[in-house]
Every structure is written in C-alpha cells, then in structure tokens.
Design a protein around this motif. Structure first.
Motif, PDB file in Angstrom:
ATOM      1  N   SER A  37       0.841  -1.193   0.000  1.00  0.00           N
ATOM      2  CA  SER A  37       0.000   0.000   0.000  1.00  0.00           C
ATOM      3  C   SER A  37       0.880   1.249   0.000  1.00  0.00           C
ATOM      4  CB  SER A  37      -0.939  -0.005   1.202  1.00  0.00           C
ATOM      5  OG  SER A  37      -0.226  -0.188   2.395  1.00  0.00           O
ATOM      6  N   VAL A  38       0.237   2.391  -0.183  1.00  0.00           N
ATOM      7  CA  VAL A  38       0.953   3.656  -0.299  1.00  0.00           C
ATOM      8  C   VAL A  38       0.269   4.703   0.565  1.00  0.00           C
ATOM      9  CG1 VAL A  38      -0.351   4.492  -2.321  1.00  0.00           C
ATOM     10  CG2 VAL A  38       2.014   5.212  -2.005  1.00  0.00           C
ATOM     11  N   ARG A  39       1.027   5.694   1.038  1.00  0.00           N
ATOM     12  CA  ARG A  39       0.460   6.803   1.794  1.00  0.00           C
ATOM     13  C   ARG A  39       1.321   8.042   1.539  1.00  0.00           C
ATOM     14  NH1 ARG A  39       2.325   4.911   7.941  1.00  0.00           N
ATOM     15  NH2 ARG A  39       4.542   5.462   7.691  1.00  0.00           N
ATOM     16  N   LEU A  40       0.749   9.208   1.884  1.00  0.00           N
ATOM     17  CA  LEU A  40       1.483  10.466   1.804  1.00  0.00           C
ATOM     18  C   LEU A  40       1.635  11.016   3.214  1.00  0.00           C
ATOM     19  CD1 LEU A  40      -0.264  12.017  -1.335  1.00  0.00           C
ATOM     20  CD2 LEU A  40       1.946  10.846  -1.218  1.00  0.00           C
ATOM     21  N   SER A  41       2.853  11.394   3.575  1.00  0.00           N
ATOM     22  CA  SER A  41       3.153  11.845   4.934  1.00  0.00           C
ATOM     23  C   SER A  41       3.778  13.233   4.909  1.00  0.00           C
ATOM     24  CB  SER A  41       4.118  10.882   5.625  1.00  0.00           C
ATOM     25  OG  SER A  41       3.543   9.607   5.761  1.00  0.00           O
ATOM     26  N   GLY A  42       3.589  13.972   6.021  1.00  0.00           N
ATOM     27  CA  GLY A  42       4.245  15.264   6.173  1.00  0.00           C
ATOM     28  C   GLY A  42       3.540  16.418   5.487  1.00  0.00           C
ATOM     29  N   GLY A  43       2.369  16.157   4.886  1.00  0.00           N
ATOM     30  CA  GLY A  43       1.608  17.210   4.228  1.00  0.00           C
ATOM     31  C   GLY A  43       0.509  17.751   5.118  1.00  0.00           C
ATOM     32  N   ARG A  44      -0.297  18.653   4.559  1.00  0.00           N
ATOM     33  CA  ARG A  44      -1.387  19.266   5.328  1.00  0.00           C
ATOM     34  C   ARG A  44      -2.709  18.542   5.148  1.00  0.00           C
ATOM     35  NH1 ARG A  44       0.811  24.646   2.759  1.00  0.00           N
ATOM     36  NH2 ARG A  44       1.255  22.988   1.263  1.00  0.00           N
ATOM     37  N   SER A  45      -2.732  17.528   4.282  1.00  0.00           N
ATOM     38  CA  SER A  45      -3.913  16.674   4.139  1.00  0.00           C
ATOM     39  C   SER A  45      -3.416  15.317   3.677  1.00  0.00           C
ATOM     40  CB  SER A  45      -4.899  17.259   3.121  1.00  0.00           C
ATOM     41  OG  SER A  45      -4.460  17.010   1.790  1.00  0.00           O
ATOM     42  N   ARG A  46      -4.317  14.350   3.612  1.00  0.00           N
ATOM     43  CA  ARG A  46      -3.892  13.004   3.195  1.00  0.00           C
ATOM     44  C   ARG A  46      -3.552  12.965   1.705  1.00  0.00           C
ATOM     45  NH1 ARG A  46      -6.953   9.538   0.526  1.00  0.00           N
ATOM     46  NH2 ARG A  46      -8.958  10.296  -0.234  1.00  0.00           N
ATOM     47  N   CYS A  47      -3.850  14.060   0.980  1.00  0.00           N
ATOM     48  CA  CYS A  47      -3.635  14.087  -0.469  1.00  0.00           C
ATOM     49  C   CYS A  47      -2.409  14.900  -0.872  1.00  0.00           C
ATOM     50  CB  CYS A  47      -4.889  14.594  -1.185  1.00  0.00           C
ATOM     51  SG  CYS A  47      -6.275  13.416  -1.107  1.00  0.00           S
ATOM     52  N   GLU A  48      -1.496  15.161   0.045  1.00  0.00           N
ATOM     53  CA  GLU A  48      -0.191  15.710  -0.320  1.00  0.00           C
ATOM     54  C   GLU A  48       0.836  15.183   0.675  1.00  0.00           C
ATOM     55  OE1 GLU A  48       0.478  19.979  -0.055  1.00  0.00           O
ATOM     56  OE2 GLU A  48       0.491  19.876   2.112  1.00  0.00           O
ATOM     57  N   GLY A  49       2.071  15.068   0.214  1.00  0.00           N
ATOM     58  CA  GLY A  49       3.107  14.680   1.155  1.00  0.00           C
ATOM     59  C   GLY A  49       4.217  13.848   0.523  1.00  0.00           C
ATOM     60  N   ARG A  50       5.041  13.329   1.409  1.00  0.00           N
ATOM     61  CA  ARG A  50       6.146  12.448   1.026  1.00  0.00           C
ATOM     62  C   ARG A  50       5.559  11.076   0.701  1.00  0.00           C
ATOM     63  NH1 ARG A  50       8.329  13.110   5.449  1.00  0.00           N
ATOM     64  NH2 ARG A  50       7.507  11.314   6.521  1.00  0.00           N
ATOM     65  N   VAL A  51       5.978  10.515  -0.418  1.00  0.00           N
ATOM     66  CA  VAL A  51       5.447   9.220  -0.849  1.00  0.00           C
ATOM     67  C   VAL A  51       6.086   8.107  -0.018  1.00  0.00           C
ATOM     68  CG1 VAL A  51       5.173   7.631  -2.787  1.00  0.00           C
ATOM     69  CG2 VAL A  51       5.117  10.108  -3.187  1.00  0.00           C
ATOM     70  N   GLU A  52       5.232   7.298   0.607  1.00  0.00           N
ATOM     71  CA  GLU A  52       5.729   6.164   1.397  1.00  0.00           C
ATOM     72  C   GLU A  52       5.021   4.888   0.966  1.00  0.00           C
ATOM     73  OE1 GLU A  52       7.059   8.617   5.393  1.00  0.00           O
ATOM     74  OE2 GLU A  52       5.406   7.177   5.566  1.00  0.00           O
ATOM     75  N   LEU A  53       5.801   3.835   0.854  1.00  0.00           N
ATOM     76  CA  LEU A  53       5.313   2.516   0.447  1.00  0.00           C
ATOM     77  C   LEU A  53       5.473   1.538   1.598  1.00  0.00           C
ATOM     78  CD1 LEU A  53       6.969   2.063  -3.058  1.00  0.00           C
ATOM     79  CD2 LEU A  53       4.536   1.767  -2.616  1.00  0.00           C
ATOM     80  N   GLU A  54       4.559   0.580   1.659  1.00  0.00           N
ATOM     81  CA  GLU A  54       4.683  -0.482   2.660  1.00  0.00           C
ATOM     82  C   GLU A  54       5.216  -1.735   1.973  1.00  0.00           C
ATOM     83  OE1 GLU A  54       2.006  -2.467   6.221  1.00  0.00           O
ATOM     84  OE2 GLU A  54       1.056  -1.905   4.330  1.00  0.00           O
ATOM     85  N   GLN A  55       6.221  -2.305   2.583  1.00  0.00           N
ATOM     86  CA  GLN A  55       6.807  -3.529   2.038  1.00  0.00           C
ATOM     87  C   GLN A  55       7.230  -4.407   3.199  1.00  0.00           C
ATOM     88  OE1 GLN A  55       9.199  -3.075  -1.629  1.00  0.00           O
ATOM     89  NE2 GLN A  55      10.791  -4.238  -0.568  1.00  0.00           N
ATOM     90  N   GLY A  56       6.694  -5.607   3.240  1.00  0.00           N
ATOM     91  CA  GLY A  56       7.045  -6.530   4.313  1.00  0.00           C
ATOM     92  C   GLY A  56       6.691  -6.002   5.691  1.00  0.00           C
ATOM     93  N   GLY A  57       5.586  -5.265   5.789  1.00  0.00           N
ATOM     94  CA  GLY A  57       5.123  -4.761   7.076  1.00  0.00           C
ATOM     95  C   GLY A  57       5.811  -3.496   7.561  1.00  0.00           C
ATOM     96  N   ALA A  58       6.747  -2.964   6.764  1.00  0.00           N
ATOM     97  CA  ALA A  58       7.454  -1.741   7.163  1.00  0.00           C
ATOM     98  C   ALA A  58       7.280  -0.686   6.079  1.00  0.00           C
ATOM     99  CB  ALA A  58       8.930  -2.028   7.385  1.00  0.00           C
TER     100      ALA A  58
END
Length: 202
Positions: free
Chosen positions: A1-22
C-alpha cells in the motif's frame, strides 16, 4: 500500500510505500508527474498537480524502496511501475506529490492570518468561497482548522479569482474538506460575494 506523509492533508506529502510490514520512501531520481498521477489515483486523490523532490515534505525513515520510478500512467498501484531495485539515494532525496484533491485555506487582506477573505487551494489553483452558504458553522470550522479559534464575524468581499468553491457543513467538522462542497459551478454561487471570516485568534 501507499500513503502520503508530512503534508497538510492526506492528499499531499512524502510518498511512502509499505513492504514486508514496514514503511519506506521513494527516491526522487526520475520522479515526475506521471509517477505522481499513479500515486494520487491509487489514493483516490485525483491527479498530480505538482511533484516535489529533495525531501520537500521532510526526510522519511526506513528503507528507500524505489528509485528511478518509471510509471507509464496506466498502472493501478505505484508498486506496479517499473523501478530500479537498487539505489544510491539518501532520505534528503525523498519524493513527494501534491494531488488535485488536496485542499488548504488562507485568509487574505486582514490584519493577520486569522482575518480576511477566505481562499482555498484546490485542483492546483486558489479560489474564493461563495458567501450564499457561508454561515457560522462554516466559518467556525475554518477558524478552528487554521488554529485561529472561533469566528467573530463573516464579512463579504469581491470575487477577484477566476474559480469558486461553495461549502456546506453539517456540523463541526475537522476541516472544510470534510464538508459538502461544490467546485466552480455557477448556479450555486449565483449573485454571491466572496466569503470572509474574522476569527478571535485564540
């Protein structure tokens, strides 16, 4: 899965991927709008209005899981895009994106950032807000979300930006993004002026 972090909403930010639970990050080598579009679409955040490099949303932690990402644009998930298995990156090169569904607000023309005309950044551009559905609850939601306390008054201003937004909040939502909204339709904004707010600043 993917998420965006460090932004002002869930629709902007640093791109982060989940791999092997991390969770890990993506290096900005080759990072472009086509790659950002895939992330925004995967998160149901519209499309990419801006892609950012150089750790613009802060440095992430964990492993750097992708480099030289080369999405073609049709992929459903970032993990489906071609990418280099190895990297020569550090977290100061973490990739970011701003998606079209990201909203942020400001009050302009007042004595400080807690008073003035309401403007919203949406679909990559700043718009005014129509005052014909701008009541105490909407103004309160805005003031709270800006860290400006509660609304004292709701002055009206001229519409001088090309696009407009209308909000209707059913209650005290965390931000105007959680309220019903209509973007750039002329009928709901007919004969409106631009909404404003004066917050108590507490």
């Amino acid at each position: 899965s993917v998420r965006l972090s460090g932004g002002r909403s869930r629709c902007e930010g640093r791109v982060e991927l989940e791999q092997g639970g991390a969770w890990g990050t993506v290096c900005d080598d080759g990072w472009d709008v086509t790659d950002g579009d895939v992330v925004c679409r995967q998160l149901r955040c519209g499309w990419a209005v801006r892609v950012l490099a150089g750790g613009a949303f802060g440095r992430g932690t964990g492993h750097i899981l992708r480099d030289e990402v080369a999405c073609e644009g049709h992929e459903g998930h970032l993990g489906d895009c071609p990418a280099a298995p190895d990297h020569d990156c550090s977290h100061k090169e973490d990739a970011g994106v701003v998606c079209s569904e990201h909203q942020e607000w400001r009050l302009t023309g007042g004595v400080d950032g807690c008073a003035g005309r309401v403007e919203v950044f949406y679909h990559g551009t700043w718009s005014t807000v129509c005052d014909n559905a701008w009541y105490a609850v909407e103004a309160d939601v805005l003031c709270h979300s800006l860290g400006c306390g509660e609304a004292l008054s709701r002055p009206s201003f001229a519409h001088t930006l090309p696009t407009r937004m209308l909000y209707q909040c059913g209650g005290h939502q965390p931000s105007l993004a959680h309220c019903y909204s209509v973007y750039n339709k002329s009928a709901p904004c007919y004969q409106s002026r631009a909404a404003g707010a004066v917050c108590n600043g507490e």
